[in-house]
Scaffold this active site. Structure first.
Site, PDB file in Angstrom:
ATOM      1  N   HIS A  59       0.817  -1.209   0.000  1.00  0.00           N
ATOM      2  CA  HIS A  59       0.000   0.000   0.000  1.00  0.00           C
ATOM      3  C   HIS A  59       0.855   1.265   0.000  1.00  0.00           C
ATOM      4  O   HIS A  59       0.481   2.272  -0.601  1.00  0.00           O
ATOM      5  CB  HIS A  59      -0.918  -0.014   1.222  1.00  0.00           C
ATOM      6  CG  HIS A  59      -2.021   0.983   1.171  1.00  0.00           C
ATOM      7  ND1 HIS A  59      -3.102   0.858   0.333  1.00  0.00           N
ATOM      8  CD2 HIS A  59      -2.222   2.142   1.848  1.00  0.00           C
ATOM      9  CE1 HIS A  59      -3.922   1.875   0.501  1.00  0.00           C
ATOM     10  NE2 HIS A  59      -3.408   2.678   1.410  1.00  0.00           N
ATOM     11  N   HIS A  86     -10.334   2.583  -1.005  1.00  0.00           N
ATOM     12  CA  HIS A  86     -10.514   2.196   0.388  1.00  0.00           C
ATOM     13  C   HIS A  86     -11.313   0.901   0.407  1.00  0.00           C
ATOM     14  O   HIS A  86     -12.346   0.779   1.066  1.00  0.00           O
ATOM     15  CB  HIS A  86     -11.212   3.310   1.176  1.00  0.00           C
ATOM     16  CG  HIS A  86     -10.474   3.657   2.438  1.00  0.00           C
ATOM     17  ND1 HIS A  86     -11.086   3.908   3.636  1.00  0.00           N
ATOM     18  CD2 HIS A  86      -9.145   3.784   2.676  1.00  0.00           C
ATOM     19  CE1 HIS A  86     -10.178   4.188   4.560  1.00  0.00           C
ATOM     20  NE2 HIS A  86      -8.994   4.120   4.000  1.00  0.00           N
TER      21      HIS A  86
END
Length: 741
Positions: free
Chosen positions: A44, A91
Site C-alpha cells: 500500500h 478504500h
C-alpha cells in the site's frame, strides 16, 4: 523481545526483506523499527510490486505544474493563474469489513490530499463495485458504503457530482470503493509535502491520535478472508466536521507564509508522513512521540507511529513562527502541538519520554528510496482461451428485440443510480451545473476563473477482464470521450488500479497489460497520468476481482457556456450517430446478462478511430452545430437513445441503416468510438459539411415521447423511464430510510 524472522513474517515482511532491513541498519531492528518498516514496505505504501510498470506511464505534459507522483495529488494548469488539483484512491478492504466507516474515511482521506496542497476541494466523485444486488450481503455493503460517502461528503460540504456503480459476482466478498476529489488553487500558492530547514519545528495538527487504524496499510496489502473481520480495529473512524475545521485552518495557515511543508497523515500515519517528508527534503527529524496529542492512554511508541486516526496533518513551519501557527489551529478548536524538529542527518529519531525508541534512515523507508522493488513473473491467464474461442454465431438473434431492451434498461449496471444519488448532496457550494442539466461528465464551475471543469470516473472492468490491454485503453478513451461530449478538453488522468494478488502470475499479467494499454491511450489522447493509487490483493478465497483500472479524468471548459448536455432538446430534431457500428456483441451487457455468456472478447476498439471521433465532436460542439451529445456505452445504441430522450420526456424514431449488421449487435452491441448527437433541422447541412467525410449515420428524429425502433411502436417514454429509474430501488427492497441503512 527478541526480533526474529518469525516476528517479521507476522508483520507481513518476508525473510528476505528482514535480511535487507538488517543490512540497511547494520544491526537487528527493534520491534518499533520493524513495525515502521512493515508499514512503509507494505504494498500500500511502497508499491514494491508495481512501481516498475507505473514508471512506464506518460508522466509529463505541458500543463502539468508538479511532477507525477511527487506530491499528494496531481496539479495541472487551467490558465489565468489557476490550477486544478485532483486524485483518486481506494478504500476497498476497510469498506469490505466496515462499509460505513471504510467509505467515509476514504472520502475524508482523498479530500485531505487535495487541501494539504493548498487547494480548496470543489467536487467529489466515486467508482464503486459490488456483487449481486439481490444478495443480502451486497445490500448491506452498498447501503453502508453509500451512507458513508453521503454522510462524510454532505457534512464536509463538498458536492458529490458524479461516479459509477457496477455489479458483478466477482466483487461479492471484496467490493471496490474508489474516491476522487478535485480542487482549485492559485498557481504559486501550492504547499509541498517536503521537510527542510534544520531546526524548523515539526507540528502535529488535527484530531488526537487513537488506536483506530493501526496496521491499516498492512491490512490493505493482504487478501480478504473469513478471518479479516478480526482485523476490524484496522478500520479508521472519521469525523467530517473535524475535517471541515481542519480544511479551513490549513488554508488560513498557508496564507500566513509560515508553512514550509505539509502532509496528510494517511496510510501508515506518523511514520509515513515523517519518512516521506524527510526523504523528499533530504533531511531528518527528531520526534518526541509523548508530545503527540492522544485520546487513549498509555499508547505504545509503535502504536503512535502506525495509528491511522483520521483528520490529522504533519506540518513543518519556519522557526520562530510555531506559536503563530498553533494559535490559528486553537482558534478553530483543533489540537496542535510542536512534536519535534527538522535535522540535517537524514535520520528519523523517535523518542518517548526522553528515551530513544527508534532510529531509521528516512530514505530507506520510502518508495524511490530503500523500499524494495520487485519484477514479478506473469503469464497469460488460462481463461483467455475461452474468451478468444467465443463465436457470435453461437448466439441466435432474438426475435423480440423489445423484450431484450426491456431487460437491458432495468439491469443494475445500466439503470439509473437515483437511489444512490439522492443520498448525496450534489448542490452544496452552488458550483455543480449537472444536477438538472445532465452531461456525460459532471461539469463544475471553477469559481473565480470564469471557467468550468468536466470530471469523470470510468472503467468497464469486464472489458479489461476479456482483454487487459484493450480494456484499459477503452477505460481511458471513454473518460476522455465523456469529457469531450460535455464540451471539455481532456487534461489529465489519475488512476486507481484495483487488481488481485500480484504474486499470482495470471493476475500480474492483467496488471502489466492494463498498464501498457493505459499508457498507449494516454499518450495518444494527450492525457498524462498525474498520479493515483495501486490496490492489489482484491481477492477472496473464491478468486480475484475483475481487473479494474479506474480512470479519473479532468477536462477544461474555457467557459461554462461551452457545456454540452446529453438530453434531446425538442421534437423534430434530427438524430445522428457519429462513428461506425459493427457486428459486435462482445462483452456487452446484452451478451453477458441477457444471453448469459461469461467469456467473450472485449468490444471493437481502434485508438486512431477514437482520436478522430473526439477531434470531430469537439469541432462540432465548438461550432455549435449539435444540441446534445451522448456516447454509446453499456447497453449499446438503444440505451443511449433512451437516456437522451428521457430527461425532457421526449422519444425517438430510429431505424437501423446498415442491413449487414445483426440487429442485436446494432441496437445492443457496445463497439466503441460512437456518439449520438441531436441537431436542429436548420443546421443539418452545416453539420454534414463540417464532418468532412467522418463516418455518420442519420438514425431518425426526436419525437414528442414515442419510442419507435425500425418502424415498430415500442411505447411511450414514461414506461421506459419508470423501469430505468426504479430498478435499483426495487433491488434494494425495503431499505428506504437513511436511519435504517
Amino acid at each position: 523481545m527478541e526480533i526474529t524472522v518469525k516476528t517479521a513474517e507476522q508483520l507481513r515482511l518476508t525473510a528476505e526483506e528482514f535480511g535487507l532491513i538488517q543490512e540497511k541498519l547494520g544491526r537487528v531492528p527493534n520491534f518499533t523499527e520493524l513495525c515502521a518498516f512493515s508499514a512503509m514496505w507494505s504494498e500500500h505504501c511502497s508499491y514494491k510490486n508495481s512501481i516498475k510498470w507505473l514508471k512506464t506511464l506518460p508522466r509529463e505534459g505541458k500543463k502539468m505544474l508538479v511532477a507525477a507522483g511527487e506530491e499528494n495529488a496531481g496539479l495541472m494548469d487551467i490558465g489565468d493563474g489557476y490550477g486544478v488539483v485532483f486524485k483518486i484512491e481506494s478504500h476497498n478492504h476497510p469498506s469490505a469489513i466496515e462499509p460505513f466507516q471504510g467509505a467515509a474515511t476514504g472520502v475524508g482521506g482523498i479530500h485531505r490530499d487535495i487541501f494539504t496542497m493548498g487547494a480548496r476541494p470543489i467536487a467529489s466523485l466515486n467508482s464503486l463495485r459490488f456483487g449481486d444486488p439481490s444478495a443480502a450481503k451486497t445490500q448491506h455493503l452498498l447501503s453502508g458504503v453509500v451512507h458513508g460517502i453521503g454522510h462524510y461528503g454532505n457534512c464536509f460540504g463538498v458536492p458529490t457530482v458524479g461516479g459509477e456503480i457496477y455489479f458483478e459476482g466477482c466483487y461479492h466478498t471484496n467490493p471496490l470503493v474508489n474516491a476522487m476529489s478535485v480542487g482549485i488553487l492559485r498557481n504559486g500558492e501550492t504547499i509541498s509535502a517536503t521537510a527542510k530547514g534544520k531546526g524548523n519545528p515539526v507540528i502535529f495538527v488535527g484530531s488526537a491520535t487513537g488506536k483506530d487504524g493501526i496496521g491499516g496499510a498492512s491490512f490493505a496489502s493482504a487478501d480478504i478472508t473469513g478471518e479479516s473481520v478480526k482485523e476490524l480495529p484496522a478500520v479508521q473512524v472519521g469525523d467530517p466536521f473535524q475535517e471541515k475545521k481542519l480544511l479551513e485552518a490549513c488554508l488560513e495557515v498557508i496564507h500566513t507564509g509560515a508553512v514550509v511543508g505539509m502532509q496528510d497523515m494517511g496510510a501508515a500515519g506518523i511514520i509515513c508522513s515523517t519518512a516521506e517528508m524527510s526523504a523528499k527534503g533530504e533531511v531528518g527529524m527528531r520526534i518526541d512521540l509523548d508530545k503527540v496529542p492522544t485520546r487513549q492512554e498509555n499508547m505504545k511508541p509503535w502504536e503512535l507511529l502506525l495509528s491511522e486516526s483520521q483528520e490529522r496533518m504533519l506540518m513543518v513551519v519556519k522557526k520562530g513562527r510555531e506559536e503563530e501557527v498553533i494559535r490559528i489551529f486553537e482558534k478553530w478548536d483543533l489540537p496542535a502541538s510542536s512534536i519535534g524538529e527538522v535535522t540535517d542527518d537524514g535520520l528519523l529519531h523517535f523518542y518517548m519520554n526522553g528515551e530513544l525508541e527508534a532510529t531509521i534512515p528516512a530514505h530507506e523507508l520510502v518508495l524511490g528510496g530503500g523500499a524494495p522493488q520487485y519484477d514479478r513473473p506473469y503469464r497469460e491467464p488460462a481463461y483467455l482461451e475461452k474468451v478468444t474461442g467465443f463465436s457470435s454465431a453461437t448466439v441466435r438473434v432474438p426475435e423480440d428485440l423489445r423484450a431484450v431492451a426491456e431487460q437491458l434498461i432495468a439491469l443494475p449496471n445500466i439503470a439509473s443510480k437515483r437511489w444512490v444519488a439522492v443520498q448525496y448532496d450534489s448542490t452544496v457550494g452552488a458550483a455543480n451545473t449537472s444536477t438538472n442539466e445532465p452531461s456525460d461528465a459532471a461539469v463544475v464551475l471553477a469559481k473565480g476563473t470564469g471557467k468550468a471543469l468536466a470530471v469523470t470516473t470510468d472503467c468497464n472492468s469486464r472489458y479489461v477482464f476479456a482483454d487487459p490491454y484493450r480494456g484499459a485503453m477503452i477505460a481511458v478513451a471513454e473518460a476522455a470521450r465523456n469529457i469531450v461530449c460535455s464540451g471539455g478538453q481532456p487534461l489529465g488522468v489519475t488512476n486507481c488500479l484495483n487488481f488481485g494478488n500480484p504474486y499470482d502470475p495470471e493476475v500480474y499479467y492483467q496488471f502489466v497489460h492494463a498498464i501498457k494499454g493505459m499508457g498507449d491511450a494516454c499518450r495518444r489522447l494527450d492525457t498524462p497520468v498525474t498520479g493515483g493509487n495501486v490496490s492489489f490483493y482484491n481477492q477472496s478465497p473464491d478468486g480475484a476481482v475483475y481487473p479494474t483500472p479506474t480512470i479519473g479524468m479532468v477536462g477544461l471548459l474555457e467557459s461554462v457556456d461551452d457545456k454540452m448536455t446529453l438530453d434531446f432538446k425538442a421534437a423534430g430534431d434530427l438524430i445522428f450517430l457519429l462513428g461506425v457500428s459493427r457486428n459486435d456483441i462482445g462483452s456487452s451487457e446484452y451478451l453477458h446478462k441477457v444471453q448469459k455468456v461469461e467469456y467473450s472478447p472485449a468490444p471493437f476498439f481502434d485508438l486512431e478511430e477514437e482520436y478522430r471521433l473526439q477531434q470531430t465532436l469537439a469541432l462540432l460542439i465548438q461550432k455549435k452545430l449539435v444540441r446534445s451529445a451522448h456516447d454509446v456505452s453499456e447497453g449499446g445504441l438503444f440505451v443511449t437513445l433512451a437516456e437522451s430522450a428521457s430527461p425532457r420526456g421526449l422519444g425517438f424514431d430510429a431505424t437501423a441503416r446498415d442491413e449487414g449488421i445483426r440487429k442485436d449487435a446494432y441496437w445492443f452491441g457496445e463497439s466503441q468510438s460512437r456518439v449520438v448527437v441531436s441537431v436542429s433541422p436548420a443546421k443539418a447541412e452545416a453539420l454534414r459539411a463540417a464532418l468532412g467525410g467522418f463516418p455518420v449515420e442519420e438514425l431518425g428524429v426526436v419525437t414528442d415521447g414515442a419510442f419507435r425502433v425500425d418502424g415498430k411502436d415500442w411505447g411511450r417514454v414514461g414506461e421506459w423511464k419508470g423501469s430505468y429509474d426504479d430498478s435499483l430501488e426495487e433491488y434494494m427492497g425495503a431499505i428506504t430510510e437513511l436511519d435504517e441503512l
